[in-house]
Design an enzyme around this catalytic site. Structure first.
Site, mmCIF file in Angstrom:
data_model
loop_
_atom_site.group_PDB
_atom_site.id
_atom_site.type_symbol
_atom_site.label_atom_id
_atom_site.label_comp_id
_atom_site.label_asym_id
_atom_site.label_seq_id
_atom_site.Cartn_x
_atom_site.Cartn_y
_atom_site.Cartn_z
ATOM 1 N N CYS A 104 4.137 -20.446 -14.717
ATOM 2 C CA CYS A 104 2.432 -20.387 -14.626
ATOM 3 C C CYS A 104 2.035 -20.143 -13.484
ATOM 4 O O CYS A 104 3.001 -20.997 -12.200
ATOM 5 C CB CYS A 104 1.774 -21.622 -14.944
ATOM 6 S SG CYS A 104 -0.192 -20.757 -14.956
ATOM 7 N N CYS A 111 -9.897 -18.946 -5.171
ATOM 8 C CA CYS A 111 -10.039 -17.426 -5.517
ATOM 9 C C CYS A 111 -11.568 -17.437 -5.455
ATOM 10 O O CYS A 111 -12.201 -18.420 -5.412
ATOM 11 C CB CYS A 111 -9.989 -17.780 -6.984
ATOM 12 S SG CYS A 111 -10.548 -16.454 -7.990
ATOM 13 N N CYS A 115 -15.820 -18.469 -11.082
ATOM 14 C CA CYS A 115 -15.987 -18.320 -12.186
ATOM 15 C C CYS A 115 -16.581 -19.621 -12.834
ATOM 16 O O CYS A 115 -15.887 -20.818 -12.118
ATOM 17 C CB CYS A 115 -15.381 -18.077 -12.922
ATOM 18 S SG CYS A 115 -14.308 -16.113 -13.068
ATOM 19 N N CYS A 118 -15.031 -22.691 -13.698
ATOM 20 C CA CYS A 118 -13.203 -23.405 -13.278
ATOM 21 C C CYS A 118 -12.824 -23.719 -12.332
ATOM 22 O O CYS A 118 -13.614 -23.803 -10.815
ATOM 23 C CB CYS A 118 -12.352 -21.720 -13.307
ATOM 24 S SG CYS A 118 -10.966 -21.459 -11.938
ATOM 25 N N GLY A 164 -5.536 -18.340 -8.457
ATOM 26 C CA GLY A 164 -6.160 -17.067 -8.120
ATOM 27 C C GLY A 164 -6.224 -16.064 -9.371
ATOM 28 O O GLY A 164 -5.733 -16.284 -10.355
ATOM 29 N N GLU A 165 -6.462 -14.758 -8.411
ATOM 30 C CA GLU A 165 -6.923 -13.820 -9.501
ATOM 31 C C GLU A 165 -5.732 -12.757 -9.156
ATOM 32 O O GLU A 165 -6.277 -11.775 -8.038
ATOM 33 C CB GLU A 165 -8.361 -12.652 -9.050
ATOM 34 C CG GLU A 165 -8.833 -11.438 -9.737
ATOM 35 C CD GLU A 165 -8.410 -11.293 -11.418
ATOM 36 O OE1 GLU A 165 -8.038 -11.991 -12.349
ATOM 37 O OE2 GLU A 165 -7.417 -10.221 -11.440
ATOM 38 N N SER A 196 -3.182 -12.133 -15.979
ATOM 39 C CA SER A 196 -4.288 -12.534 -16.741
ATOM 40 C C SER A 196 -5.010 -12.089 -15.702
ATOM 41 O O SER A 196 -5.044 -12.638 -14.233
ATOM 42 C CB SER A 196 -4.239 -14.248 -17.341
ATOM 43 O OG SER A 196 -5.371 -14.227 -17.542
ATOM 44 N N SER A 218 -9.712 -12.804 -19.462
ATOM 45 C CA SER A 218 -10.318 -13.694 -19.214
ATOM 46 C C SER A 218 -12.427 -13.057 -20.196
ATOM 47 O O SER A 218 -12.436 -12.712 -19.104
ATOM 48 C CB SER A 218 -10.257 -14.402 -18.339
ATOM 49 O OG SER A 218 -8.961 -15.448 -18.091
ATOM 50 N N HIS A 220 -14.320 -14.931 -23.090
ATOM 51 C CA HIS A 220 -14.915 -16.347 -22.370
ATOM 52 C C HIS A 220 -16.773 -15.893 -23.099
ATOM 53 O O HIS A 220 -17.609 -16.523 -22.894
ATOM 54 C CB HIS A 220 -15.329 -16.907 -20.910
ATOM 55 C CG HIS A 220 -14.046 -16.802 -20.412
ATOM 56 N ND1 HIS A 220 -12.892 -17.679 -20.838
ATOM 57 C CD2 HIS A 220 -13.222 -17.112 -19.222
ATOM 58 C CE1 HIS A 220 -11.696 -17.326 -19.975
ATOM 59 N NE2 HIS A 220 -12.545 -17.336 -18.905
ATOM 60 N N ASN A 295 -10.607 -27.750 -19.990
ATOM 61 C CA ASN A 295 -10.513 -29.044 -19.357
ATOM 62 C C ASN A 295 -10.960 -29.445 -18.550
ATOM 63 O O ASN A 295 -11.225 -28.596 -17.126
ATOM 64 C CB ASN A 295 -9.008 -28.530 -18.579
ATOM 65 C CG ASN A 295 -8.139 -28.123 -19.429
ATOM 66 O OD1 ASN A 295 -7.659 -28.856 -20.338
ATOM 67 N ND2 ASN A 295 -7.022 -26.729 -19.336
ATOM 68 N N CYS A 338 -4.934 -25.771 -17.903
ATOM 69 C CA CYS A 338 -5.721 -24.027 -17.423
ATOM 70 C C CYS A 338 -6.878 -24.368 -16.515
ATOM 71 O O CYS A 338 -8.252 -25.748 -17.119
ATOM 72 C CB CYS A 338 -6.212 -23.492 -18.295
ATOM 73 S SG CYS A 338 -4.755 -22.272 -19.695
HETATM 74 N N1 SAH Z 1 -7.334 -15.033 -12.684
HETATM 75 C C1 SAH Z 1 -7.114 -15.605 -13.943
HETATM 76 C C2 SAH Z 1 -5.549 -16.228 -14.117
HETATM 77 C C3 SAH Z 1 -5.661 -17.238 -13.172
HETATM 78 S S1 SAH Z 1 -7.118 -18.280 -14.245
HETATM 79 C C4 SAH Z 1 -8.125 -14.701 -15.164
HETATM 80 O O1 SAH Z 1 -9.697 -15.271 -14.747
HETATM 81 O O2 SAH Z 1 -7.211 -14.788 -15.991
HETATM 82 C C5 SAH Z 1 -6.184 -18.323 -15.889
HETATM 83 C C6 SAH Z 1 -6.762 -18.958 -17.528
HETATM 84 O O3 SAH Z 1 -7.786 -20.382 -17.054
HETATM 85 C C7 SAH Z 1 -8.184 -17.850 -17.511
HETATM 86 O O4 SAH Z 1 -8.216 -17.902 -18.607
HETATM 87 C C8 SAH Z 1 -9.365 -19.032 -17.187
HETATM 88 O O5 SAH Z 1 -10.651 -18.600 -17.207
HETATM 89 C C9 SAH Z 1 -8.922 -20.080 -18.237
HETATM 90 N N2 SAH Z 1 -9.884 -21.112 -16.681
HETATM 91 C C10 SAH Z 1 -10.517 -21.043 -16.229
HETATM 92 N N3 SAH Z 1 -10.921 -22.487 -16.238
HETATM 93 C C11 SAH Z 1 -10.296 -22.809 -17.054
HETATM 94 C C12 SAH Z 1 -10.803 -24.527 -17.881
HETATM 95 N N4 SAH Z 1 -11.868 -25.310 -16.829
HETATM 96 N N5 SAH Z 1 -10.454 -24.635 -18.685
HETATM 97 C C13 SAH Z 1 -9.869 -23.986 -18.909
HETATM 98 N N6 SAH Z 1 -9.248 -22.688 -18.835
HETATM 99 C C14 SAH Z 1 -10.178 -22.712 -17.560
HETATM 100 FE FE1 SF4 Z 2 -10.658 -16.925 -9.840
HETATM 101 FE FE2 SF4 Z 2 -9.243 -16.734 -12.142
HETATM 102 FE FE3 SF4 Z 2 -10.514 -19.248 -11.658
HETATM 103 FE FE4 SF4 Z 2 -12.406 -16.200 -12.632
HETATM 104 S S1 SF4 Z 2 -10.731 -17.510 -13.639
HETATM 105 S S2 SF4 Z 2 -12.408 -18.092 -10.707
HETATM 106 S S3 SF4 Z 2 -11.020 -15.235 -11.380
HETATM 107 S S4 SF4 Z 2 -9.292 -17.914 -10.722
#
Ligand code: SAH
Ligand code: SF4
Length: 365
Positions: A104, A111, A115, A118, A164-165, A196, A218, A220, A295, A338
């Site tokens: 990964c 980022c 979100c 996150c 990151g995105e 992703s 993603s 959600h 998480n 994650c």
């Molecule tokens: N930025 C991209 C890729 C990185 S995040 C994206 O958002 O898709 C990878 C995955 O982990 C995403 O689906 C994100 O929504 C999820 N994620 C972020 N924070 C999380 C958390 N605290 N618990 C579980 N999944 C989480």
């Molecule tokens: Fe960035 Fe992905 Fe986290 Fe959203 S979930 S803040 S896009 S890393």
């Protein structure tokens, strides 16, 4: 500053070699040494003429981000922290499974998309990673993990799901993807490399044309009102546009479905009605769902849905004919699960100034 050869994909390296007066096949030879054999010492490249090795040593370097800590979880998950300079560090996680080994990879230091659930987002944003820093994570992980008993590389799959995105760092991510797929580099199958995204619609179209790999979105939330809150980029690219972009992506995708990621937040997005709305929303998009137990991290303000709720939610999707899996939480004892990746980010958005800061991961000396 010397040119870092890890910054170049196949065609980039050929162009660089042309500017040095060298033939394309020389570039490919050097690329194989660097990426297939993990070599960073020009002297070890024995089939390269000494004069070219001298020239390369004079004008170029092979420099991945240095590994500054390496933690092993009880379940075999391994987290590498790498220094990318100026107080920023990024995380790369290796997840071993019976039939595959998944790495990964991070695409940005922090980022900017913020979100709600996150940890990376809460840390703010510093900058995009260079190609060398993105592919350097795979290079370093291969070196650290070595090979299996049959001499094969242990990493069979890559997911761009770290910090990151990825689609907000489009050009560098695409060059790194090219290297992952290149037979003269890592030779991974398109189906085993997944980007992703939180849903940057125009960049999804560009990825489809530039380098179609497996796509995870993603999601959600089943409606715009909730998704606007959880995934703020939704205000710019709402669900109707996102679903249309998914359908367009599938025209060239290496797999015939999109994976929707759905983080399970208790009392927020996990009701039976939410599941039914998801079925309606994704009716025209061939897809699978991956439910991710939330998480937790300090002061997130969310709780993970109870396991019985996640089971019931998944059952509703399954009954509608949607393949649904629940992601096993891996590596949470070392904060590698994650959304727990925090690395170390010198925030430039000043977002973290408005919040109580969360503690950064300690850096082993
Ligand atoms: N930025 C991209 C890729 C990185 S995040 C994206 O958002 O898709 C990878 C995955 O982990 C995403 O689906 C994100 O929504 C999820 N994620 C972020 N924070 C999380 C958390 N605290 N618990 C579980 N999944 C989480
Ligand atoms: Fe960035 Fe992905 Fe986290 Fe959203 S979930 S803040 S896009 S890393």
């Amino acid at each position: 500053m010397a040119l870092n050869l890890l910054d170049y994909d196949g065609s980039g390296l050929i162009a660089l070699f042309a500017s040095l007066g060298e033939k394309p096949f020389r570039a490919t030879q050097v690329q194989r040494w660097i990426h297939r054999f993990g070599q960073d010492d020009f002297d070890a490249m024995t089939d390269i003429a000494k004069s070219l090795r001298e020239k390369l040593r004079g004008e170029t370097i092979i420099q991945p981000p240095p590994v500054i800590s390496d933690k092993l979880s009880d379940d075999g998950t391994r987290k590498l922290l790498m220094d990318v300079g100026n107080g920023n560090a990024i995380e790369t996680v290796f997840i071993p499974e019976e039939t595959r080994g998944t790495l990964c990879i991070s695409s940005q230091a922090g980022c900017a998309l913020d979100c709600a659930f996150c940890s990376t987002g809460k840390q703010g944003f510093n900058r995009n990673l260079t190609v060398a820093e993105i592919i350097g994570q795979l290079w370093q992980a291969n070196r650290v993990l070595g090979q299996d008993s049959g001499g094969e590389r242990i990493i069979s799959n890559v997911v761009m799901m770290g910090m990151g995105e990825p689609l907000a760092n489009f050009d560098n991510v695409v060059s790194a993807l090219h290297l992952m797929l290149d037979d003269n580099a890592y030779g991974l199958s398109r189906r085993r490399v997944t980007v992703s995204t939180s849903g940057i619609v125009p960049a999804m179209d560009r990825l489809r044309d530039a380098c179609p790999v497996a796509l995870a979105v993603s999601l959600h939330a089943p409606d715009d009102a909730l998704r606007d809150q959880l995934v703020p980029i939704n205000r710019k690219y709402p669900l109707v546009e996102l679903m249309a972009a998914c359908r367009r992506y599938l025209v060239k995708a290496p797999r015939d479905f999109i994976t929707f990621e759905y983080v399970m937040l208790e009392g927020v997005n996990d009701s039976d009605a939410n599941a039914r709305d998801l079925i309606a929303l994704t009716r025209d998009v061939p897809c699978k769902f991956n439910l991710i137990p939330f998480n937790p991290f300090p002061r997130s303000g969310f709780r993970c849905s109870p396991s019985e709720r996640i089971r019931r939610f998944g059952e509703i999707l399954l009954k509608a004919g949607i393949v649904t899996t629940t992601r096993k939480t891996r590596g949470d004892d070392i904060d590698a699960a994650c959304g727990q990746l925090a690395g170390q980010v010198r925030d430039k958005t000043r977002r973290t100034h408005k919040r109580v800061p969360i503690p950064v991961v300690e850096v082993a000396s």
